[in-house]
Design an enzyme around this catalytic site. Structure first.
Site, short mmCIF file in Angstrom:
data_model
loop_
_atom_site.label_atom_id
_atom_site.label_comp_id
_atom_site.label_asym_id
_atom_site.label_seq_id
_atom_site.Cartn_x
_atom_site.Cartn_y
_atom_site.Cartn_z
N GLY A 40 -57.31 -24.42 46.55
CA GLY A 40 -56.56 -23.40 46.32
C GLY A 40 -56.97 -22.82 44.93
O GLY A 40 -57.90 -23.03 44.38
N LYS A 51 -58.15 -26.09 32.38
CA LYS A 51 -57.76 -27.21 31.44
C LYS A 51 -59.28 -27.81 30.87
O LYS A 51 -59.14 -28.40 29.93
CB LYS A 51 -57.05 -28.12 32.18
CG LYS A 51 -55.65 -28.33 31.83
CD LYS A 51 -54.60 -27.10 32.58
CE LYS A 51 -54.48 -25.91 31.86
NZ LYS A 51 -53.39 -24.86 32.58
N THR A 143 -50.11 -20.04 51.47
CA THR A 143 -51.04 -19.04 50.85
C THR A 143 -51.01 -18.73 49.44
O THR A 143 -51.85 -18.05 49.01
CB THR A 143 -50.92 -17.72 51.79
OG1 THR A 143 -49.80 -17.28 51.97
CG2 THR A 143 -51.39 -18.03 53.20
N GLY A 144 -50.13 -19.32 48.84
CA GLY A 144 -50.36 -19.13 47.26
C GLY A 144 -50.11 -17.65 46.90
O GLY A 144 -48.92 -16.83 47.20
N GLY A 180 -50.21 -9.54 27.94
CA GLY A 180 -49.14 -10.55 28.47
C GLY A 180 -49.31 -12.07 27.56
O GLY A 180 -50.45 -12.58 27.74
N GLU A 187 -53.11 -19.60 26.92
CA GLU A 187 -54.10 -20.85 27.20
C GLU A 187 -55.26 -20.22 27.13
O GLU A 187 -56.27 -20.56 26.13
CB GLU A 187 -53.76 -21.18 28.76
CG GLU A 187 -52.63 -22.24 28.52
CD GLU A 187 -52.56 -23.12 29.83
OE1 GLU A 187 -51.49 -24.07 29.88
OE2 GLU A 187 -53.47 -22.83 30.72
N ALA A 321 -48.27 -25.89 40.08
CA ALA A 321 -48.88 -26.73 41.07
C ALA A 321 -48.12 -27.93 41.36
O ALA A 321 -47.86 -28.17 42.94
CB ALA A 321 -50.32 -27.31 40.69
N HIS A 322 -47.16 -28.55 40.60
CA HIS A 322 -46.45 -29.61 40.83
C HIS A 322 -45.19 -29.32 41.81
O HIS A 322 -44.78 -29.94 42.63
CB HIS A 322 -46.24 -30.45 39.70
CG HIS A 322 -45.87 -29.78 38.46
ND1 HIS A 322 -46.77 -29.16 37.68
CD2 HIS A 322 -44.65 -29.43 38.08
CE1 HIS A 322 -46.19 -28.38 36.87
NE2 HIS A 322 -44.78 -28.60 36.99
N HIS A 445 -44.49 -48.58 19.28
CA HIS A 445 -44.91 -47.91 17.84
C HIS A 445 -46.45 -48.26 17.66
O HIS A 445 -46.90 -49.26 18.00
CB HIS A 445 -43.94 -48.70 16.88
CG HIS A 445 -44.59 -48.37 15.38
ND1 HIS A 445 -44.03 -46.91 14.91
CD2 HIS A 445 -45.12 -48.79 14.45
CE1 HIS A 445 -44.69 -46.74 13.67
NE2 HIS A 445 -45.21 -47.85 13.44
C1 FAD Z 1 -55.56 -19.74 35.33
C2 FAD Z 1 -54.56 -20.41 35.91
C3 FAD Z 1 -53.86 -21.78 35.36
C4 FAD Z 1 -52.98 -22.57 35.89
N1 FAD Z 1 -52.59 -23.44 35.33
C5 FAD Z 1 -51.74 -24.32 36.00
C6 FAD Z 1 -51.38 -25.49 35.44
O1 FAD Z 1 -51.81 -25.80 34.43
N2 FAD Z 1 -50.18 -26.25 35.91
C7 FAD Z 1 -49.64 -25.65 36.96
O2 FAD Z 1 -48.99 -26.45 37.47
N3 FAD Z 1 -49.99 -24.47 37.52
C8 FAD Z 1 -50.96 -23.71 36.88
N4 FAD Z 1 -51.41 -22.71 37.70
C9 FAD Z 1 -50.61 -22.16 38.65
C10 FAD Z 1 -51.07 -22.70 40.10
O3 FAD Z 1 -52.34 -22.75 40.34
C11 FAD Z 1 -50.34 -22.38 41.34
O4 FAD Z 1 -49.02 -22.43 40.87
C12 FAD Z 1 -50.64 -23.35 42.50
O5 FAD Z 1 -52.05 -23.34 42.72
C13 FAD Z 1 -49.82 -23.00 43.85
O6 FAD Z 1 -50.44 -23.81 44.78
P1 FAD Z 1 -50.21 -22.94 46.36
O7 FAD Z 1 -50.76 -24.28 47.37
O8 FAD Z 1 -48.97 -22.53 46.57
O9 FAD Z 1 -51.23 -21.84 46.33
P2 FAD Z 1 -52.84 -21.58 45.90
O10 FAD Z 1 -53.31 -22.82 45.11
O11 FAD Z 1 -52.84 -20.22 45.49
O12 FAD Z 1 -53.62 -21.91 47.40
C14 FAD Z 1 -53.21 -20.95 48.59
C15 FAD Z 1 -54.47 -21.11 49.23
O13 FAD Z 1 -54.23 -20.14 50.53
C16 FAD Z 1 -55.60 -19.81 50.81
N5 FAD Z 1 -55.12 -18.62 51.77
C17 FAD Z 1 -54.41 -17.43 51.57
N6 FAD Z 1 -54.34 -16.79 52.66
C18 FAD Z 1 -55.10 -17.32 53.53
C19 FAD Z 1 -55.19 -17.05 55.10
N7 FAD Z 1 -54.43 -16.03 55.63
N8 FAD Z 1 -55.78 -17.92 55.82
C20 FAD Z 1 -56.25 -18.88 55.00
N9 FAD Z 1 -56.17 -19.50 54.04
C21 FAD Z 1 -55.59 -18.54 53.06
C22 FAD Z 1 -56.18 -19.26 49.45
O14 FAD Z 1 -57.42 -19.15 49.87
C23 FAD Z 1 -55.91 -20.35 48.62
O15 FAD Z 1 -56.79 -21.21 48.70
C24 FAD Z 1 -52.41 -21.90 36.99
C25 FAD Z 1 -52.74 -20.74 37.73
C26 FAD Z 1 -53.89 -19.97 36.91
C27 FAD Z 1 -54.32 -18.49 37.86
#
Ligand code: FAD
Length: 466
Positions: A40, A51, A143-144, A180, A187, A321-322, A445
């Site tokens: 994702g 990172k 789907t994020g 923003g 970062e 992510a977590h 320590h």
């Molecule tokens: C630059 C940046 C830095 C970040 N740094 C951090 C960090 O340090 N720590 C942290 O906790 N979070 C961080 N985040 C946030 C983190 O990436 C997200 O919170 C996390 O990825 C969310 O996970 P998710 O599984 O919900 O979705 P996502 O990781 O977005 O995954 C969703 C997946 O679904 C797939 N998808 C979507 N629609 C479809 C479909 N119709 N069919 C098939 N596949 C589909 C996409 O291709 C994608 O791979 C960062 C984000 C960005 C942009």
């Protein structure tokens, strides 16, 4: 037609973790992913590559500015291509790791774009246009999210970039304008400032890191300014003229007023992220969204349609992510008949700048507006022995504890390694610890976490080293 107990749409930290937990619990599981690699946003264009660049650029800056103070003589030379290759190797290793874990857990990985054709039916269109239909008792939408855009400012990922473009710039911009002052802007702004860019951050609100504790926000801004970042607060970018060699951004007061022009080589739009549900067929399937376009779920991640669930960035809550991972585990356990649960009061939030900023629980502003009486214990890193010897004395630890029960309600760290140090505070809050519990826990320590113990002692006004 292939038939499953569970189909997860999306292989980000929410989706792949959900699939693994479901498989562990005996559910026949498939994951559908439209991207070429698993993991994702987080692994491909988010947490992991950012990172990698933060780590490499921090070492570059240290080599140039701090090493000589420790008797190490080096003159670092930037090889940006090499640094990008380092980042890409890190991403590659991580996405391959997910591939391995899916195979190990006997999860079917299906490449293509998923659409919910009906409850229990997912249609997947492959890259070659071929469509296959899969059947499942349950579907989890994971789907994020996607980049939030500014009206009238088109992201071309070359000169006007989102975080994705900012992770792969081919050269260091002379002037980077960041729109923003949230986590991603600070970062990635830090990365390019360390590598030599002049960085100006324009923020609509009156301070950096909106939503965090006020004292943390003020301290963070001071430290970033000291490092050379410039902030234009209570301001908005209304247009970017791309016709010339340099970009010309129109910046005006947030409330409106006379615009000024700021020239830049690259503009990074980092105003947040929005839930991603394009092409999923949610409307046709009857899956309700909330007022902000997120998939609406109940406390068990069930959507408005029986058999369809949702987790991660696509639902309400912090886009982390977590948080997505923990929801993935919880929903898999619920589907397997267990009592999956996420404690939203104990989700850490980390900004991986220098110093790092890591928080869990409530801010002072939140406690005040909820009318909760609290005590504050604060300890400056200037008084921590390890920080002194390491020359990392910026920042502080602040613990907020209930005035009546002493229960820890919030922990706020601004210091080197805060992202690792926050784990102890999260664990304490998960176990309902009091400040005294932390204060009476032996800390090794000399370590930076001793500052957490001292802040906990400071809640009862008995810090030793202050
Ligand atoms: C630059 C940046 C830095 C970040 N740094 C951090 C960090 O340090 N720590 C942290 O906790 N979070 C961080 N985040 C946030 C983190 O990436 C997200 O919170 C996390 O990825 C969310 O996970 P998710 O599984 O919900 O979705 P996502 O990781 O977005 O995954 C969703 C997946 O679904 C797939 N998808 C979507 N629609 C479809 C479909 N119709 N069919 C098939 N596949 C589909 C996409 O291709 C994608 O791979 C960062 C984000 C960005 C942009």
């Amino acid at each position: 037609m292939a038939s499953y107990d569970l189909i997860v749409i999306g292989s980000g930290p929410g989706g792949y973790v959900c699939a693994i937990r479901a498989a562990q619990l005996g559910l026949k599981t498939a994951v559908v992913e439209k991207r070429a690699t698993f993991g994702g946003t987080c692994l491909n264009i988010g947490c992991i590559p950012s990172k990698a660049l933060l780590h490499a650029s921090e070492l570059y800056e240290e080599a140039g500015h701090t090493f000589s103070k420790m008797g190490i003589g080096v003159a670092p030379k930037l090889d940006l291509k090499g640094m990008m290759a380092f980042k890409d190797r890190g991403v590659d290793g991580n996405v391959k790791g997910v591939d391995f874990l899916l195979k190990k857990n006997k999860i079917d990985a299906v490449r293509g774009t998923a659409r919910i054709a009906a409850p229990g039916q997912v249609e997947v269109t492959g890259e070659d246009g071929k469509v296959q239909t899969l059947e499942a008792r349950s579907i989890v939408i994971a789907t994020g999210s996607d980049v939030a855009r500014l009206k009238g400012i088109e992201i071309d990922e070359q000169r006007i970039v989102s975080s994705t473009g900012a992770l792969s710039l081919p050269q260091v911009p002379k002037h980077l304008l960041v729109v923003g002052a949230g986590v991603i802007g600070l970062e990635l702004g830090s990365v390019w400032r360390r590598l030599g860019a002049q960085v100006t951050v324009v923020e609509f609100l009156d301070g950096v890191l909106p939503g965090m504790d006020g004292e943390v926000r003020r301290q963070a801004q001071r430290l970033f300014e000291k490092q050379g970042m410039t902030f234009k607060l209570s301001s908005k970018v209304t247009a970017v003229d791309t016709s010339g060699k340099r970009l010309k951004a129109s910046v005006e007061p947030a409330k409106g007023g006379t615009p000024e022009t700021i020239e830049a080589d690259v503009v990074l739009v980092s105003i947040g992220r929005v839930p991603y549900t394009d092409g999923l067929g949610l409307k046709e399937a009857g899956v309700a969204l909330d007022e902000r376009g997120r998939v609406a779920v109940d406390s068990h991640y069930a959507t408005s349609v029986p058999g369809i669930w949702a987790i991660g960035d696509v639902i309400a809550g912090p886009m982390l992510a977590h948080k997505a991972e923990d929801e993935g585990v919880a929903v898999a356990e619920i589907l397997a008949g267990q009592a999956g649960h996420v404690n939203y009061d104990a989700i850490p939030n980390v900004v991986y700048t220098y110093p790092e900023i890591a928080v869990v629980g409530k801010s002072e502003e939140e406690l005040k507006s909820a009318g909760i009486a609290y005590n504050v214990g604060k300890f400056p890193m200037t008084a921590n022995g390890r920080a002194k010897v390491n020359m990392t004395t910026e920042g502080f630890v602040k613990i907020l504890a209930d005035a009546t029960t002493d229960r820890v309600l919030g922990v706020h760290l601004v210091c080197a390694d805060a992202g690792n140090m926050i784990a102890e505070a999260v664990l304490a809050m998960e176990f309902g610890a009091s400040a005294e519990d932390i204060a009476r826990t032996c800390h090794a320590h000399p370590t930076l976490p001793e500052a957490v113990k001292e802040a906990a002692m400071a809640v009862a006004k008995r810090a030793i080293h202050m």
